[in-house]
Design an enzyme around this catalytic site. Structure first.
Site, PDB file in Angstrom:
ATOM      1  N   LYS A 155       0.846  -1.186   0.000  1.00 49.30           N
ATOM      2  CA  LYS A 155       0.000   0.000   0.000  1.00 49.30           C
ATOM      3  C   LYS A 155       0.885   1.240   0.000  1.00 49.30           C
ATOM      4  CE  LYS A 155       0.209   2.073   3.494  1.00 49.30           C
ATOM      5  NZ  LYS A 155       1.315   2.260   4.403  1.00 49.30           N
ATOM      6  N   ASP A 184      -1.861  -5.285   3.417  1.00 46.97           N
ATOM      7  CA  ASP A 184      -2.030  -4.256   4.441  1.00 46.97           C
ATOM      8  C   ASP A 184      -1.524  -4.938   5.701  1.00 46.97           C
ATOM      9  OD1 ASP A 184      -2.998  -2.882   6.680  1.00 46.97           O
ATOM     10  OD2 ASP A 184      -4.608  -1.997   5.508  1.00 46.97           O
ATOM     11  N   HIS A 185      -0.335  -4.576   6.152  1.00 45.77           N
ATOM     12  CA  HIS A 185       0.285  -5.414   7.181  1.00 45.77           C
ATOM     13  C   HIS A 185      -0.499  -5.419   8.496  1.00 45.77           C
ATOM     14  CE1 HIS A 185       2.169  -1.712   8.754  1.00 45.77           C
ATOM     15  NE2 HIS A 185       2.406  -2.387   9.847  1.00 45.77           N
ATOM     16  N   GLU A 223       1.775   7.039  16.786  1.00 44.20           N
ATOM     17  CA  GLU A 223       3.191   6.692  16.615  1.00 44.20           C
ATOM     18  C   GLU A 223       4.067   7.777  17.226  1.00 44.20           C
ATOM     19  OE1 GLU A 223       4.263   4.575  12.817  1.00 44.20           O
ATOM     20  OE2 GLU A 223       2.807   6.037  12.099  1.00 44.20           O
ATOM     21  N   ASP A 242      -1.428   7.186   3.908  1.00 45.97           N
ATOM     22  CA  ASP A 242      -0.478   6.244   4.496  1.00 45.97           C
ATOM     23  C   ASP A 242      -1.142   5.330   5.540  1.00 45.97           C
ATOM     24  OD1 ASP A 242       2.281   5.379   4.814  1.00 45.97           O
ATOM     25  OD2 ASP A 242       2.212   6.305   6.804  1.00 45.97           O
ATOM     26  N   HIS A 247      -4.950   0.974   6.889  1.00 41.81           N
ATOM     27  CA  HIS A 247      -4.922   0.324   8.203  1.00 41.81           C
ATOM     28  C   HIS A 247      -6.159   0.652   9.060  1.00 41.81           C
ATOM     29  CE1 HIS A 247      -0.956  -0.516   6.946  1.00 41.81           C
ATOM     30  NE2 HIS A 247      -0.331   0.508   7.476  1.00 41.81           N
TER      31      HIS A 247
HETATM   32  C1  BG6 Z   1       3.096   1.728   7.512  1.00 38.04           C
HETATM   33  C2  BG6 Z   1       3.185   3.194   7.262  1.00 38.04           C
HETATM   34  O1  BG6 Z   1       2.154   1.141   6.665  1.00 38.04           O
HETATM   35  O2  BG6 Z   1       2.719   1.509   8.857  1.00 38.04           O
HETATM   36  C3  BG6 Z   1       4.172   3.848   8.224  1.00 38.04           C
HETATM   37  O3  BG6 Z   1       3.608   3.418   5.927  1.00 38.04           O
HETATM   38  C4  BG6 Z   1       3.815   3.520   9.647  1.00 38.04           C
HETATM   39  O4  BG6 Z   1       4.210   5.253   8.048  1.00 38.04           O
HETATM   40  C5  BG6 Z   1       3.639   2.016   9.815  1.00 38.04           C
HETATM   41  O5  BG6 Z   1       4.863   3.972  10.486  1.00 38.04           O
HETATM   42  C6  BG6 Z   1       3.100   1.692  11.196  1.00 38.04           C
HETATM   43  O6  BG6 Z   1       3.097   0.303  11.340  1.00 38.04           O
HETATM   44  P1  BG6 Z   1       3.242  -0.370  12.772  1.00 38.04           P
HETATM   45  O7  BG6 Z   1       3.139  -1.825  12.484  1.00 38.04           O
HETATM   46  O8  BG6 Z   1       4.557   0.067  13.327  1.00 38.04           O
HETATM   47  O9  BG6 Z   1       2.088   0.172  13.586  1.00 38.04           O
END
Ligand code: BG6
Length: 505
Positions: A155, A184-185, A223, A242, A247
């Site tokens: 993404k 979408d992780h 974050e 983003d 997410h």
């Molecule tokens: C990513 C974004 O998909 O997810 C980043 O591009 C973000 O900007 C990250 O920092 C956050 O992922 P996680 O797993 O650390 O919450």
């Protein structure tokens, strides 16, 4: 119980020398290797423009594993066994003469294994390179088997609805939809998947899971990091593209979806897409009642002074890009009519935390004396996605003592205590799913389009009206004041996420 996959597999990572491969993909593959979950005949080929040999590439990846793997550092012996599966190819996909080297790689592996392998292509490359990479794969003809060859796409999928549709048109003109894995992780995170388990494997909460008992829902993804080395990408994307379009909306879908009939990939995705369809469209004239953007200025995060966003490397000094976004959504269906879903996400907030809070309606009648209820709160269910994974039910209890005073207490489940295990990283789960060919946790084209449809009016409005007041929140704060007003207009306030277990908001 997960078992070792039997299909011979070659995983090609375009952008093999990049940050994603270094920090996430290869550490995840290394952990799958440690757990003996990768196929016996397995090869990883990193592709990038830079000239380097296999040894240099492996050394670079090892540094990433030693820094970012959940089981670090790698021991010499295990690393060497893993590294035997890894090789590097210097290739420029924009050069029409390139390609034969990759075809030869497949020939080598497949001759040695005497079998046509599953070929997986992970496009860990900037969004504007997706189309050339796909065209390259089609041209060299290495990704033609609809059942065995798969393409993984990071993404954001497109920049808006029109570009996502165009990208889809191009990709589905070259590959079958079943070959395309839009990742979408967040969907691979154990706690995000546990939302499904919690909701549909237990009958306790389902009767309460609607507008009659739920007052509102808050989804926070906060974050502490800024944009790190990704200023160039982020300045073109912003928090909306983003984080929110993917997410946060995916989490919302899991909270709001109807029970699926089965765990069949399409059935789960159908139920999720129904939620996206039901989200009330945002009208431009009401934008400021439902959406807030913000950008961090300099400030102190976890005791360290941080520069403002506009001073980050790769960011324009007068950048209008939002690093914070908050939304109020309504879902126009029978279950959720009138229940606000508040979503917020931002960089350089005071703490890293992702959680969902379900706020229940107050008890209809208070029989207690007014002094008893000074600390009274409505019931709150907190789904803690990270960093401490678990679920808390916050209830009222009588405080010990001779007086009748109420206070909030938590009943809680913590992953690490309950299962005595560290959950796998999201990318481990998702890469294994790609290897197995299970698309349940990946986004289908219509989901992606629906999500763009929701945020598109906001993108357009934000792009056409530059923010006059950026930066509008100091690094280390909970975002701009406007986000408080957004939710206060419904009589609500943002809840302090549970940072340490047992800490009450
Ligand atoms: C990513 C974004 O998909 O997810 C980043 O591009 C973000 O900007 C990250 O920092 C956050 O992922 P996680 O797993 O650390 O919450």
């Amino acid at each position: 119980m997960l078992t070792q996959q039997s299909d011979s597999t070659v995983l090609v990572i375009f952008g093999g020398g990049g940050d994603l491969a270094w920090r996430k993909l290869v550490p995840a593959l290394f952990n799958l290797h440690l757990d003996n979950l990768l196929p016996q005949r397995f090869a990883i080929v990193g592709i990038a423009r830079k000239q380097r040999n296999d040894t240099e590439f492996r050394q670079h990846l090892r540094e990433g594993v030693d820094l970012f793997s959940r089981r670090k550092p790698a021991t010499e012996e295990i690393w060497n066994r893993f590294a035997d599966h890894v090789s590097y190819l210097s290739d420029d996909i924009t050069d029409s003469a390139s390609g034969p080297a990759l075809s030869r790689k497949f020939e080598e592996f497949e001759q040695a294994w005497s079998v046509r392998a599953n070929r997986l292509f992970y496009l860990a490359i900037p969004p504007d390179m997706l189309e050339p990479a796909a065209a390259h794969l089609q041209r060299i003809g290495v990704c033609r088997d609809c059942t065995r060859d798969r393409l993984v796409i990071e993404k954001p999928f497109g920049r808006n609805l029109a570009s996502a549709r165009e990208l889809d048109r191009i990709l589905t003109g070259m590959f079958a939809e079943s070959q395309i894995y839009r990742i979408d992780h967040y969907l691979g995170k154990e706690t995000v998947q546990n939302i499904l388990a919690f909701r549909f494997a237990n009958s306790l909460y389902e009767p309460l899971w609607d507008r009659r008992y739920i007052d509102h829902v808050q989804i926070t993804v906060a974050e502490t990091v800024g944009v790190e080395e990704r200023g160039g990408y982020y300045d073109q994307a912003g928090a909306l593209r983003d984080m929110v379009q993917n997410h946060l909306l995916q989490i919302l879908c899991l909270i709001a979806m109807e029970p699926p009939v089965s765990f069949d990939a399409d059935e789960v995705r159908n139920k999720k897409v129904d939620v996206l369809h039901a989200i009330r469209p945002i009208r431009p004239e009401e934008l400021h009642h439902v959406a807030v953007r913000g950008q961090y200025g300099h400030g102190i995060v976890e005791g360290t002074a941080r520069p403002g966003y506009r001073n980050e490397p790769g960011v324009a000094p007068d950048s209008p890009t939002e690093t914070y976004a908050a939304f109020k959504f309504f879902i126009d269906n029978w279950r959720w009519q009138g229940v606000p879903f508040y979503l917020r996400t931002g960089k350089r907030l005071p703490t890293k935390v992702s959680e969902v809070s379900i706020l229940f309606r107050p008890a209809p009648h208070q029989p207690f004396p007014s002094a008893a209820v000074e600390n009274w709160q409505t019931n709150r269910l907190i789904i803690r996605i990270q960093p401490e994974e678990g679920i808390i039910t916050r209830i009222q209890a009588k405080q010990p003592g001779t007086r009748f005073l109420l206070g909030p207490v938590d009943m809680q489940f913590r992953y690490r205590d309950a299962f005595m295990a560290v959950p796998p990283e999201a990318y481990e789960t998702l890469l294994l799913d790609v290897i197995k060919g299970d698309a349940t946790l990946f986004m289908r084209a219509d989901q992606v389009e629906c999500a763009w449809k929701i945020v598109d009016p906001v993108l357009e409005a934000w792009e056409s009206i530059p923010p006059g007041d950026f930066p509008d929140y100091p690094a280390g704060s909970w975002g701009p004041e406007a986000a408080d007003h957004l939710i206060a207009s419904e009589g609500h306030h943002w809840l302090q996420p549970v940072i340490k277990t047992g800490e009450n908001a």
